[in-house]
Motif scaffolding. Structure first.
Motif, PDB file in Angstrom:
ATOM      1  N   TYR A  66       3.304  12.358 -19.014  1.00  0.00           N
ATOM      2  CA  TYR A  66       2.225  11.327 -19.420  1.00  0.00           C
ATOM      3  C   TYR A  66       2.913  10.046 -19.582  1.00  0.00           C
ATOM      4  O   TYR A  66       2.312   8.965 -19.429  1.00  0.00           O
ATOM      5  CB  TYR A  66       1.630  11.827 -20.712  1.00  0.00           C
ATOM      6  N   HIS A  67       4.179  10.058 -20.086  1.00  0.00           N
ATOM      7  CA  HIS A  67       4.885   8.879 -20.213  1.00  0.00           C
ATOM      8  C   HIS A  67       5.055   8.071 -18.746  1.00  0.00           C
ATOM      9  O   HIS A  67       4.570   7.085 -18.650  1.00  0.00           O
ATOM     10  CB  HIS A  67       6.353   9.086 -20.842  1.00  0.00           C
ATOM     11  N   ASP A  68       5.492   8.717 -17.801  1.00  0.00           N
ATOM     12  CA  ASP A  68       5.445   8.404 -16.595  1.00  0.00           C
ATOM     13  C   ASP A  68       4.141   7.887 -15.864  1.00  0.00           C
ATOM     14  O   ASP A  68       4.147   7.035 -15.134  1.00  0.00           O
ATOM     15  CB  ASP A  68       6.245   9.426 -15.477  1.00  0.00           C
ATOM     16  N   ALA A  69       3.398   8.647 -16.142  1.00  0.00           N
ATOM     17  CA  ALA A  69       1.648   8.329 -15.738  1.00  0.00           C
ATOM     18  C   ALA A  69       1.476   7.166 -16.151  1.00  0.00           C
ATOM     19  O   ALA A  69       0.857   6.304 -15.801  1.00  0.00           O
ATOM     20  CB  ALA A  69       0.877   9.408 -15.905  1.00  0.00           C
ATOM     21  N   THR A 100       0.892  -1.256   0.119  1.00  0.00           N
ATOM     22  CA  THR A 100      -0.050   0.089  -0.088  1.00  0.00           C
ATOM     23  C   THR A 100       0.863   1.259   0.047  1.00  0.00           C
ATOM     24  O   THR A 100       0.442   2.183  -0.872  1.00  0.00           O
ATOM     25  CB  THR A 100      -0.957   0.073   1.173  1.00  0.00           C
ATOM     26  N   LEU A 101       1.875   1.397   0.909  1.00  0.00           N
ATOM     27  CA  LEU A 101       2.852   2.491   0.886  1.00  0.00           C
ATOM     28  C   LEU A 101       3.625   2.727  -0.264  1.00  0.00           C
ATOM     29  O   LEU A 101       3.673   3.859  -0.836  1.00  0.00           O
ATOM     30  CB  LEU A 101       3.833   2.355   2.160  1.00  0.00           C
ATOM     31  N   ALA A 102       3.899   1.711  -0.910  1.00  0.00           N
ATOM     32  CA  ALA A 102       4.741   1.621  -2.065  1.00  0.00           C
ATOM     33  C   ALA A 102       4.070   2.243  -3.237  1.00  0.00           C
ATOM     34  O   ALA A 102       4.432   3.061  -4.214  1.00  0.00           O
ATOM     35  CB  ALA A 102       5.346   0.154  -2.373  1.00  0.00           C
ATOM     36  N   PHE A 103       2.760   1.712  -3.507  1.00  0.00           N
ATOM     37  CA  PHE A 103       1.884   2.124  -4.548  1.00  0.00           C
ATOM     38  C   PHE A 103       1.165   3.759  -4.310  1.00  0.00           C
ATOM     39  O   PHE A 103       1.157   4.191  -5.209  1.00  0.00           O
ATOM     40  CB  PHE A 103       0.948   1.192  -4.886  1.00  0.00           C
ATOM     41  N   ILE A 104       1.120   4.040  -3.093  1.00  0.00           N
ATOM     42  CA  ILE A 104       0.934   5.124  -2.893  1.00  0.00           C
ATOM     43  C   ILE A 104       1.870   6.279  -3.326  1.00  0.00           C
ATOM     44  O   ILE A 104       1.747   7.342  -3.807  1.00  0.00           O
ATOM     45  CB  ILE A 104       0.322   5.421  -1.090  1.00  0.00           C
ATOM     46  N   SER A 105       3.136   5.880  -2.911  1.00  0.00           N
ATOM     47  CA  SER A 105       4.252   6.545  -3.351  1.00  0.00           C
ATOM     48  C   SER A 105       4.456   6.813  -4.783  1.00  0.00           C
ATOM     49  O   SER A 105       4.736   7.970  -5.412  1.00  0.00           O
ATOM     50  CB  SER A 105       5.515   6.079  -2.584  1.00  0.00           C
ATOM     51  N   LEU A 106       4.272   5.571  -5.453  1.00  0.00           N
ATOM     52  CA  LEU A 106       4.037   5.549  -6.921  1.00  0.00           C
ATOM     53  C   LEU A 106       3.119   6.475  -7.528  1.00  0.00           C
ATOM     54  O   LEU A 106       3.266   7.235  -8.342  1.00  0.00           O
ATOM     55  CB  LEU A 106       3.814   4.355  -7.259  1.00  0.00           C
ATOM     56  N   LEU A 107       1.831   6.476  -6.915  1.00  0.00           N
ATOM     57  CA  LEU A 107       0.729   7.606  -7.382  1.00  0.00           C
ATOM     58  C   LEU A 107       1.106   8.947  -7.208  1.00  0.00           C
ATOM     59  O   LEU A 107       1.040   9.464  -8.201  1.00  0.00           O
ATOM     60  CB  LEU A 107      -0.443   7.241  -6.601  1.00  0.00           C
TER      61      LEU A 107
END
Length: 302
Positions: free
Chosen positions: A153-156, A75-82
C-alpha cells in the motif's frame, strides 16, 4: 476486410462495467478507438464526398494517434509504474486479503458462476493471483500479512500521488481526449473506488485525491453511463432493496439445492470407489431364540 474479433469479458457488477482490470482497460480502449475511427471517417467523407465501407476505414487511427513522441514515452513510463506499484496492491486488496476475498471477491464470483464451478474456481483464481503477485514482487514466499499489506500500500500510494500530480486539473492525462494511458489508469483505480471493500486503507487514501475521483467519473459518464450512478458512494435504492428481499428465498433454495447435490455426488463417489461400504448383518428373530433356549433347559432337567 478482416474478420471481426470477439472479446470475452467478465460481466458488469459491483458498480463497474466489468469486475476485471484487464477487461476494463480493453473496453475503454475499444471505445476510444471507435470514437477516433468515427471522426476520421467523417473527415474523409467531407474531403472526398463519398461513403466508405467498414473495410476501407483508416486503420492508423487509434487511441494514441494524436500523441507526440514525448507523450508516447510518458504513456509507457506510467503504464510500467502502474504495473509495478499499483497493480500488486490491487491484487492484494481483492484476492489476498482474507476478509476482502471471502466477503466480496469470492462471494461475487461464486454467485456468478454455474454449479459446480462456483465451488472450486474462485479458489483456483486466488492461487493464480497469489502466484502473479509473487512474480511481480520477486518474492516466492509472499503471503498475506500486515507487513506485506503495509509495503504494497505504501508503493501504491506513491504511484497514486504521482498520477494525481501528472493529471492536475486536466480532464484527461493528455488534454480533453482520452488515450490508452487513461484506459490503464481507469482500469486500475476504478475497482478501488467503486467496490465496497471491508478492509482496505488504500481505498480511503485514493478517495482523498479529488482529481482522480473526477477522472474516473468522467470515464464512466463518457463510455458507461449506465454504470456511472452505481457504486460505493451511492446508497441502494428502495426498489433494489425490495428486489433483493424478494429474491432471498430463491437464493436460499438455490444454495440448499447446491449443497444437497454436492453431498449426493460425494456419497456416490465414496460408494463407487469403495471408500464407504454397506455391510448387511443377519440377526435371528428374538422369539425363535427364546424357544430354543427353553427347550434346552427342559432337556437338562430330565
Amino acid at each position: 476486410m478482416a474478420a471481426p474479433s470477439e472479446l470475452f469479458c467478465w460481466k458488469s457488477g459491483l458498480g463497474l462495467p466489468s469486475v476485471n482490470t484487464d477487461c476494463l482497460i480493453v473496453l475503454v480502449v475499444q471505445f476510444e478507438s471507435k470514437h477516433r475511427h468515427m471522426l476520421a471517417s467523417l473527415e474523409h467523407r467531407s474531403k472526398f464526398t463519398r461513403f466508405r465501407t467498414p473495410g476501407e476505414a483508416p486503420q492508423k487511427y487509434n487511441a494514441d494517434y494524436d500523441l507526440s513522441a514525448k507523450e508516447g514515452a510518458d504513456t509507457l513510463a506510467f503504464i510500467s509504474l502502474l504495473e509495478e506499484r499499483l497493480l500488486p496492491a490491487l491484487i492484494y486488496a481483492l484476492w489476498i486479503d482474507p476478509k476482502n476475498y471471502v466477503e466480496v471477491t469470492r462471494r461475487w464470483h461464486g454467485e456468478n458462476m454455474s454449479f459446480p464451478f462456483n465451488f472450486f474456481l474462485p479458489g483456483r483464481m486466488q492461487n493464480r493471483q497469489l502466484e502473479r503477485l509473487r512474480l511481480i514482487r520477486g518474492n516466492d514466499t509472499l503471503e498475506a500479512g500486515e507487513e506485506t499489506e503495509k509495503e504494497l500500500y505504501h508503493d501504491a500510494l506513491e504511484c497514486l500521488n504521482l498520477l494525481s500530480q501528472r493529471l492536475g486539473s486536466n480532464k484527461f492525462f493528455f488534454g480533453d481526449s482520452p488515450s490508452s494511458l487513461d484506459a490503464y489508469v481507469f482500469g486500475h483505480i476504478a475497482p478501488l473506488l467503486k467496490i465496497r471493500l471491508p478492509n482496505c486503507r488504500l481505498q480511503q487514501s485514493l478517495k482523498n485525491l479529488d482529481n482522480l475521483n473526477t477522472f474516473c467519473s468522467n470515464i464512466l459518464n463518457l463510455y458507461f453511463p449506465s454504470e456511472s450512478d452505481e457504486g460505493s458512494s451511492h446508497p441502494v435504492s428502495g426498489v433494489q432493496q425490495s428486489d433483493d428481499a424478494d429474491n432471498q428465498p430463491y437464493k436460499r433454495r438455490k444454495q440448499l439445492l447446491s449443497v444437497l447435490v454436492a453431498v449426493a455426488a460425494m456419497l456416490s463417489y465414496a460408494l463407487l470407489t469403495g471408500i464407504v461400504a454397506i455391510e448387511h448383518v443377519h440377526e435371528e428373530p428374538v422369539g425363535r431364540t427364546s424357544l430354543r433356549g427353553s427347550s434346552h433347559d427342559e432337556e437338562e432337567e430330565v
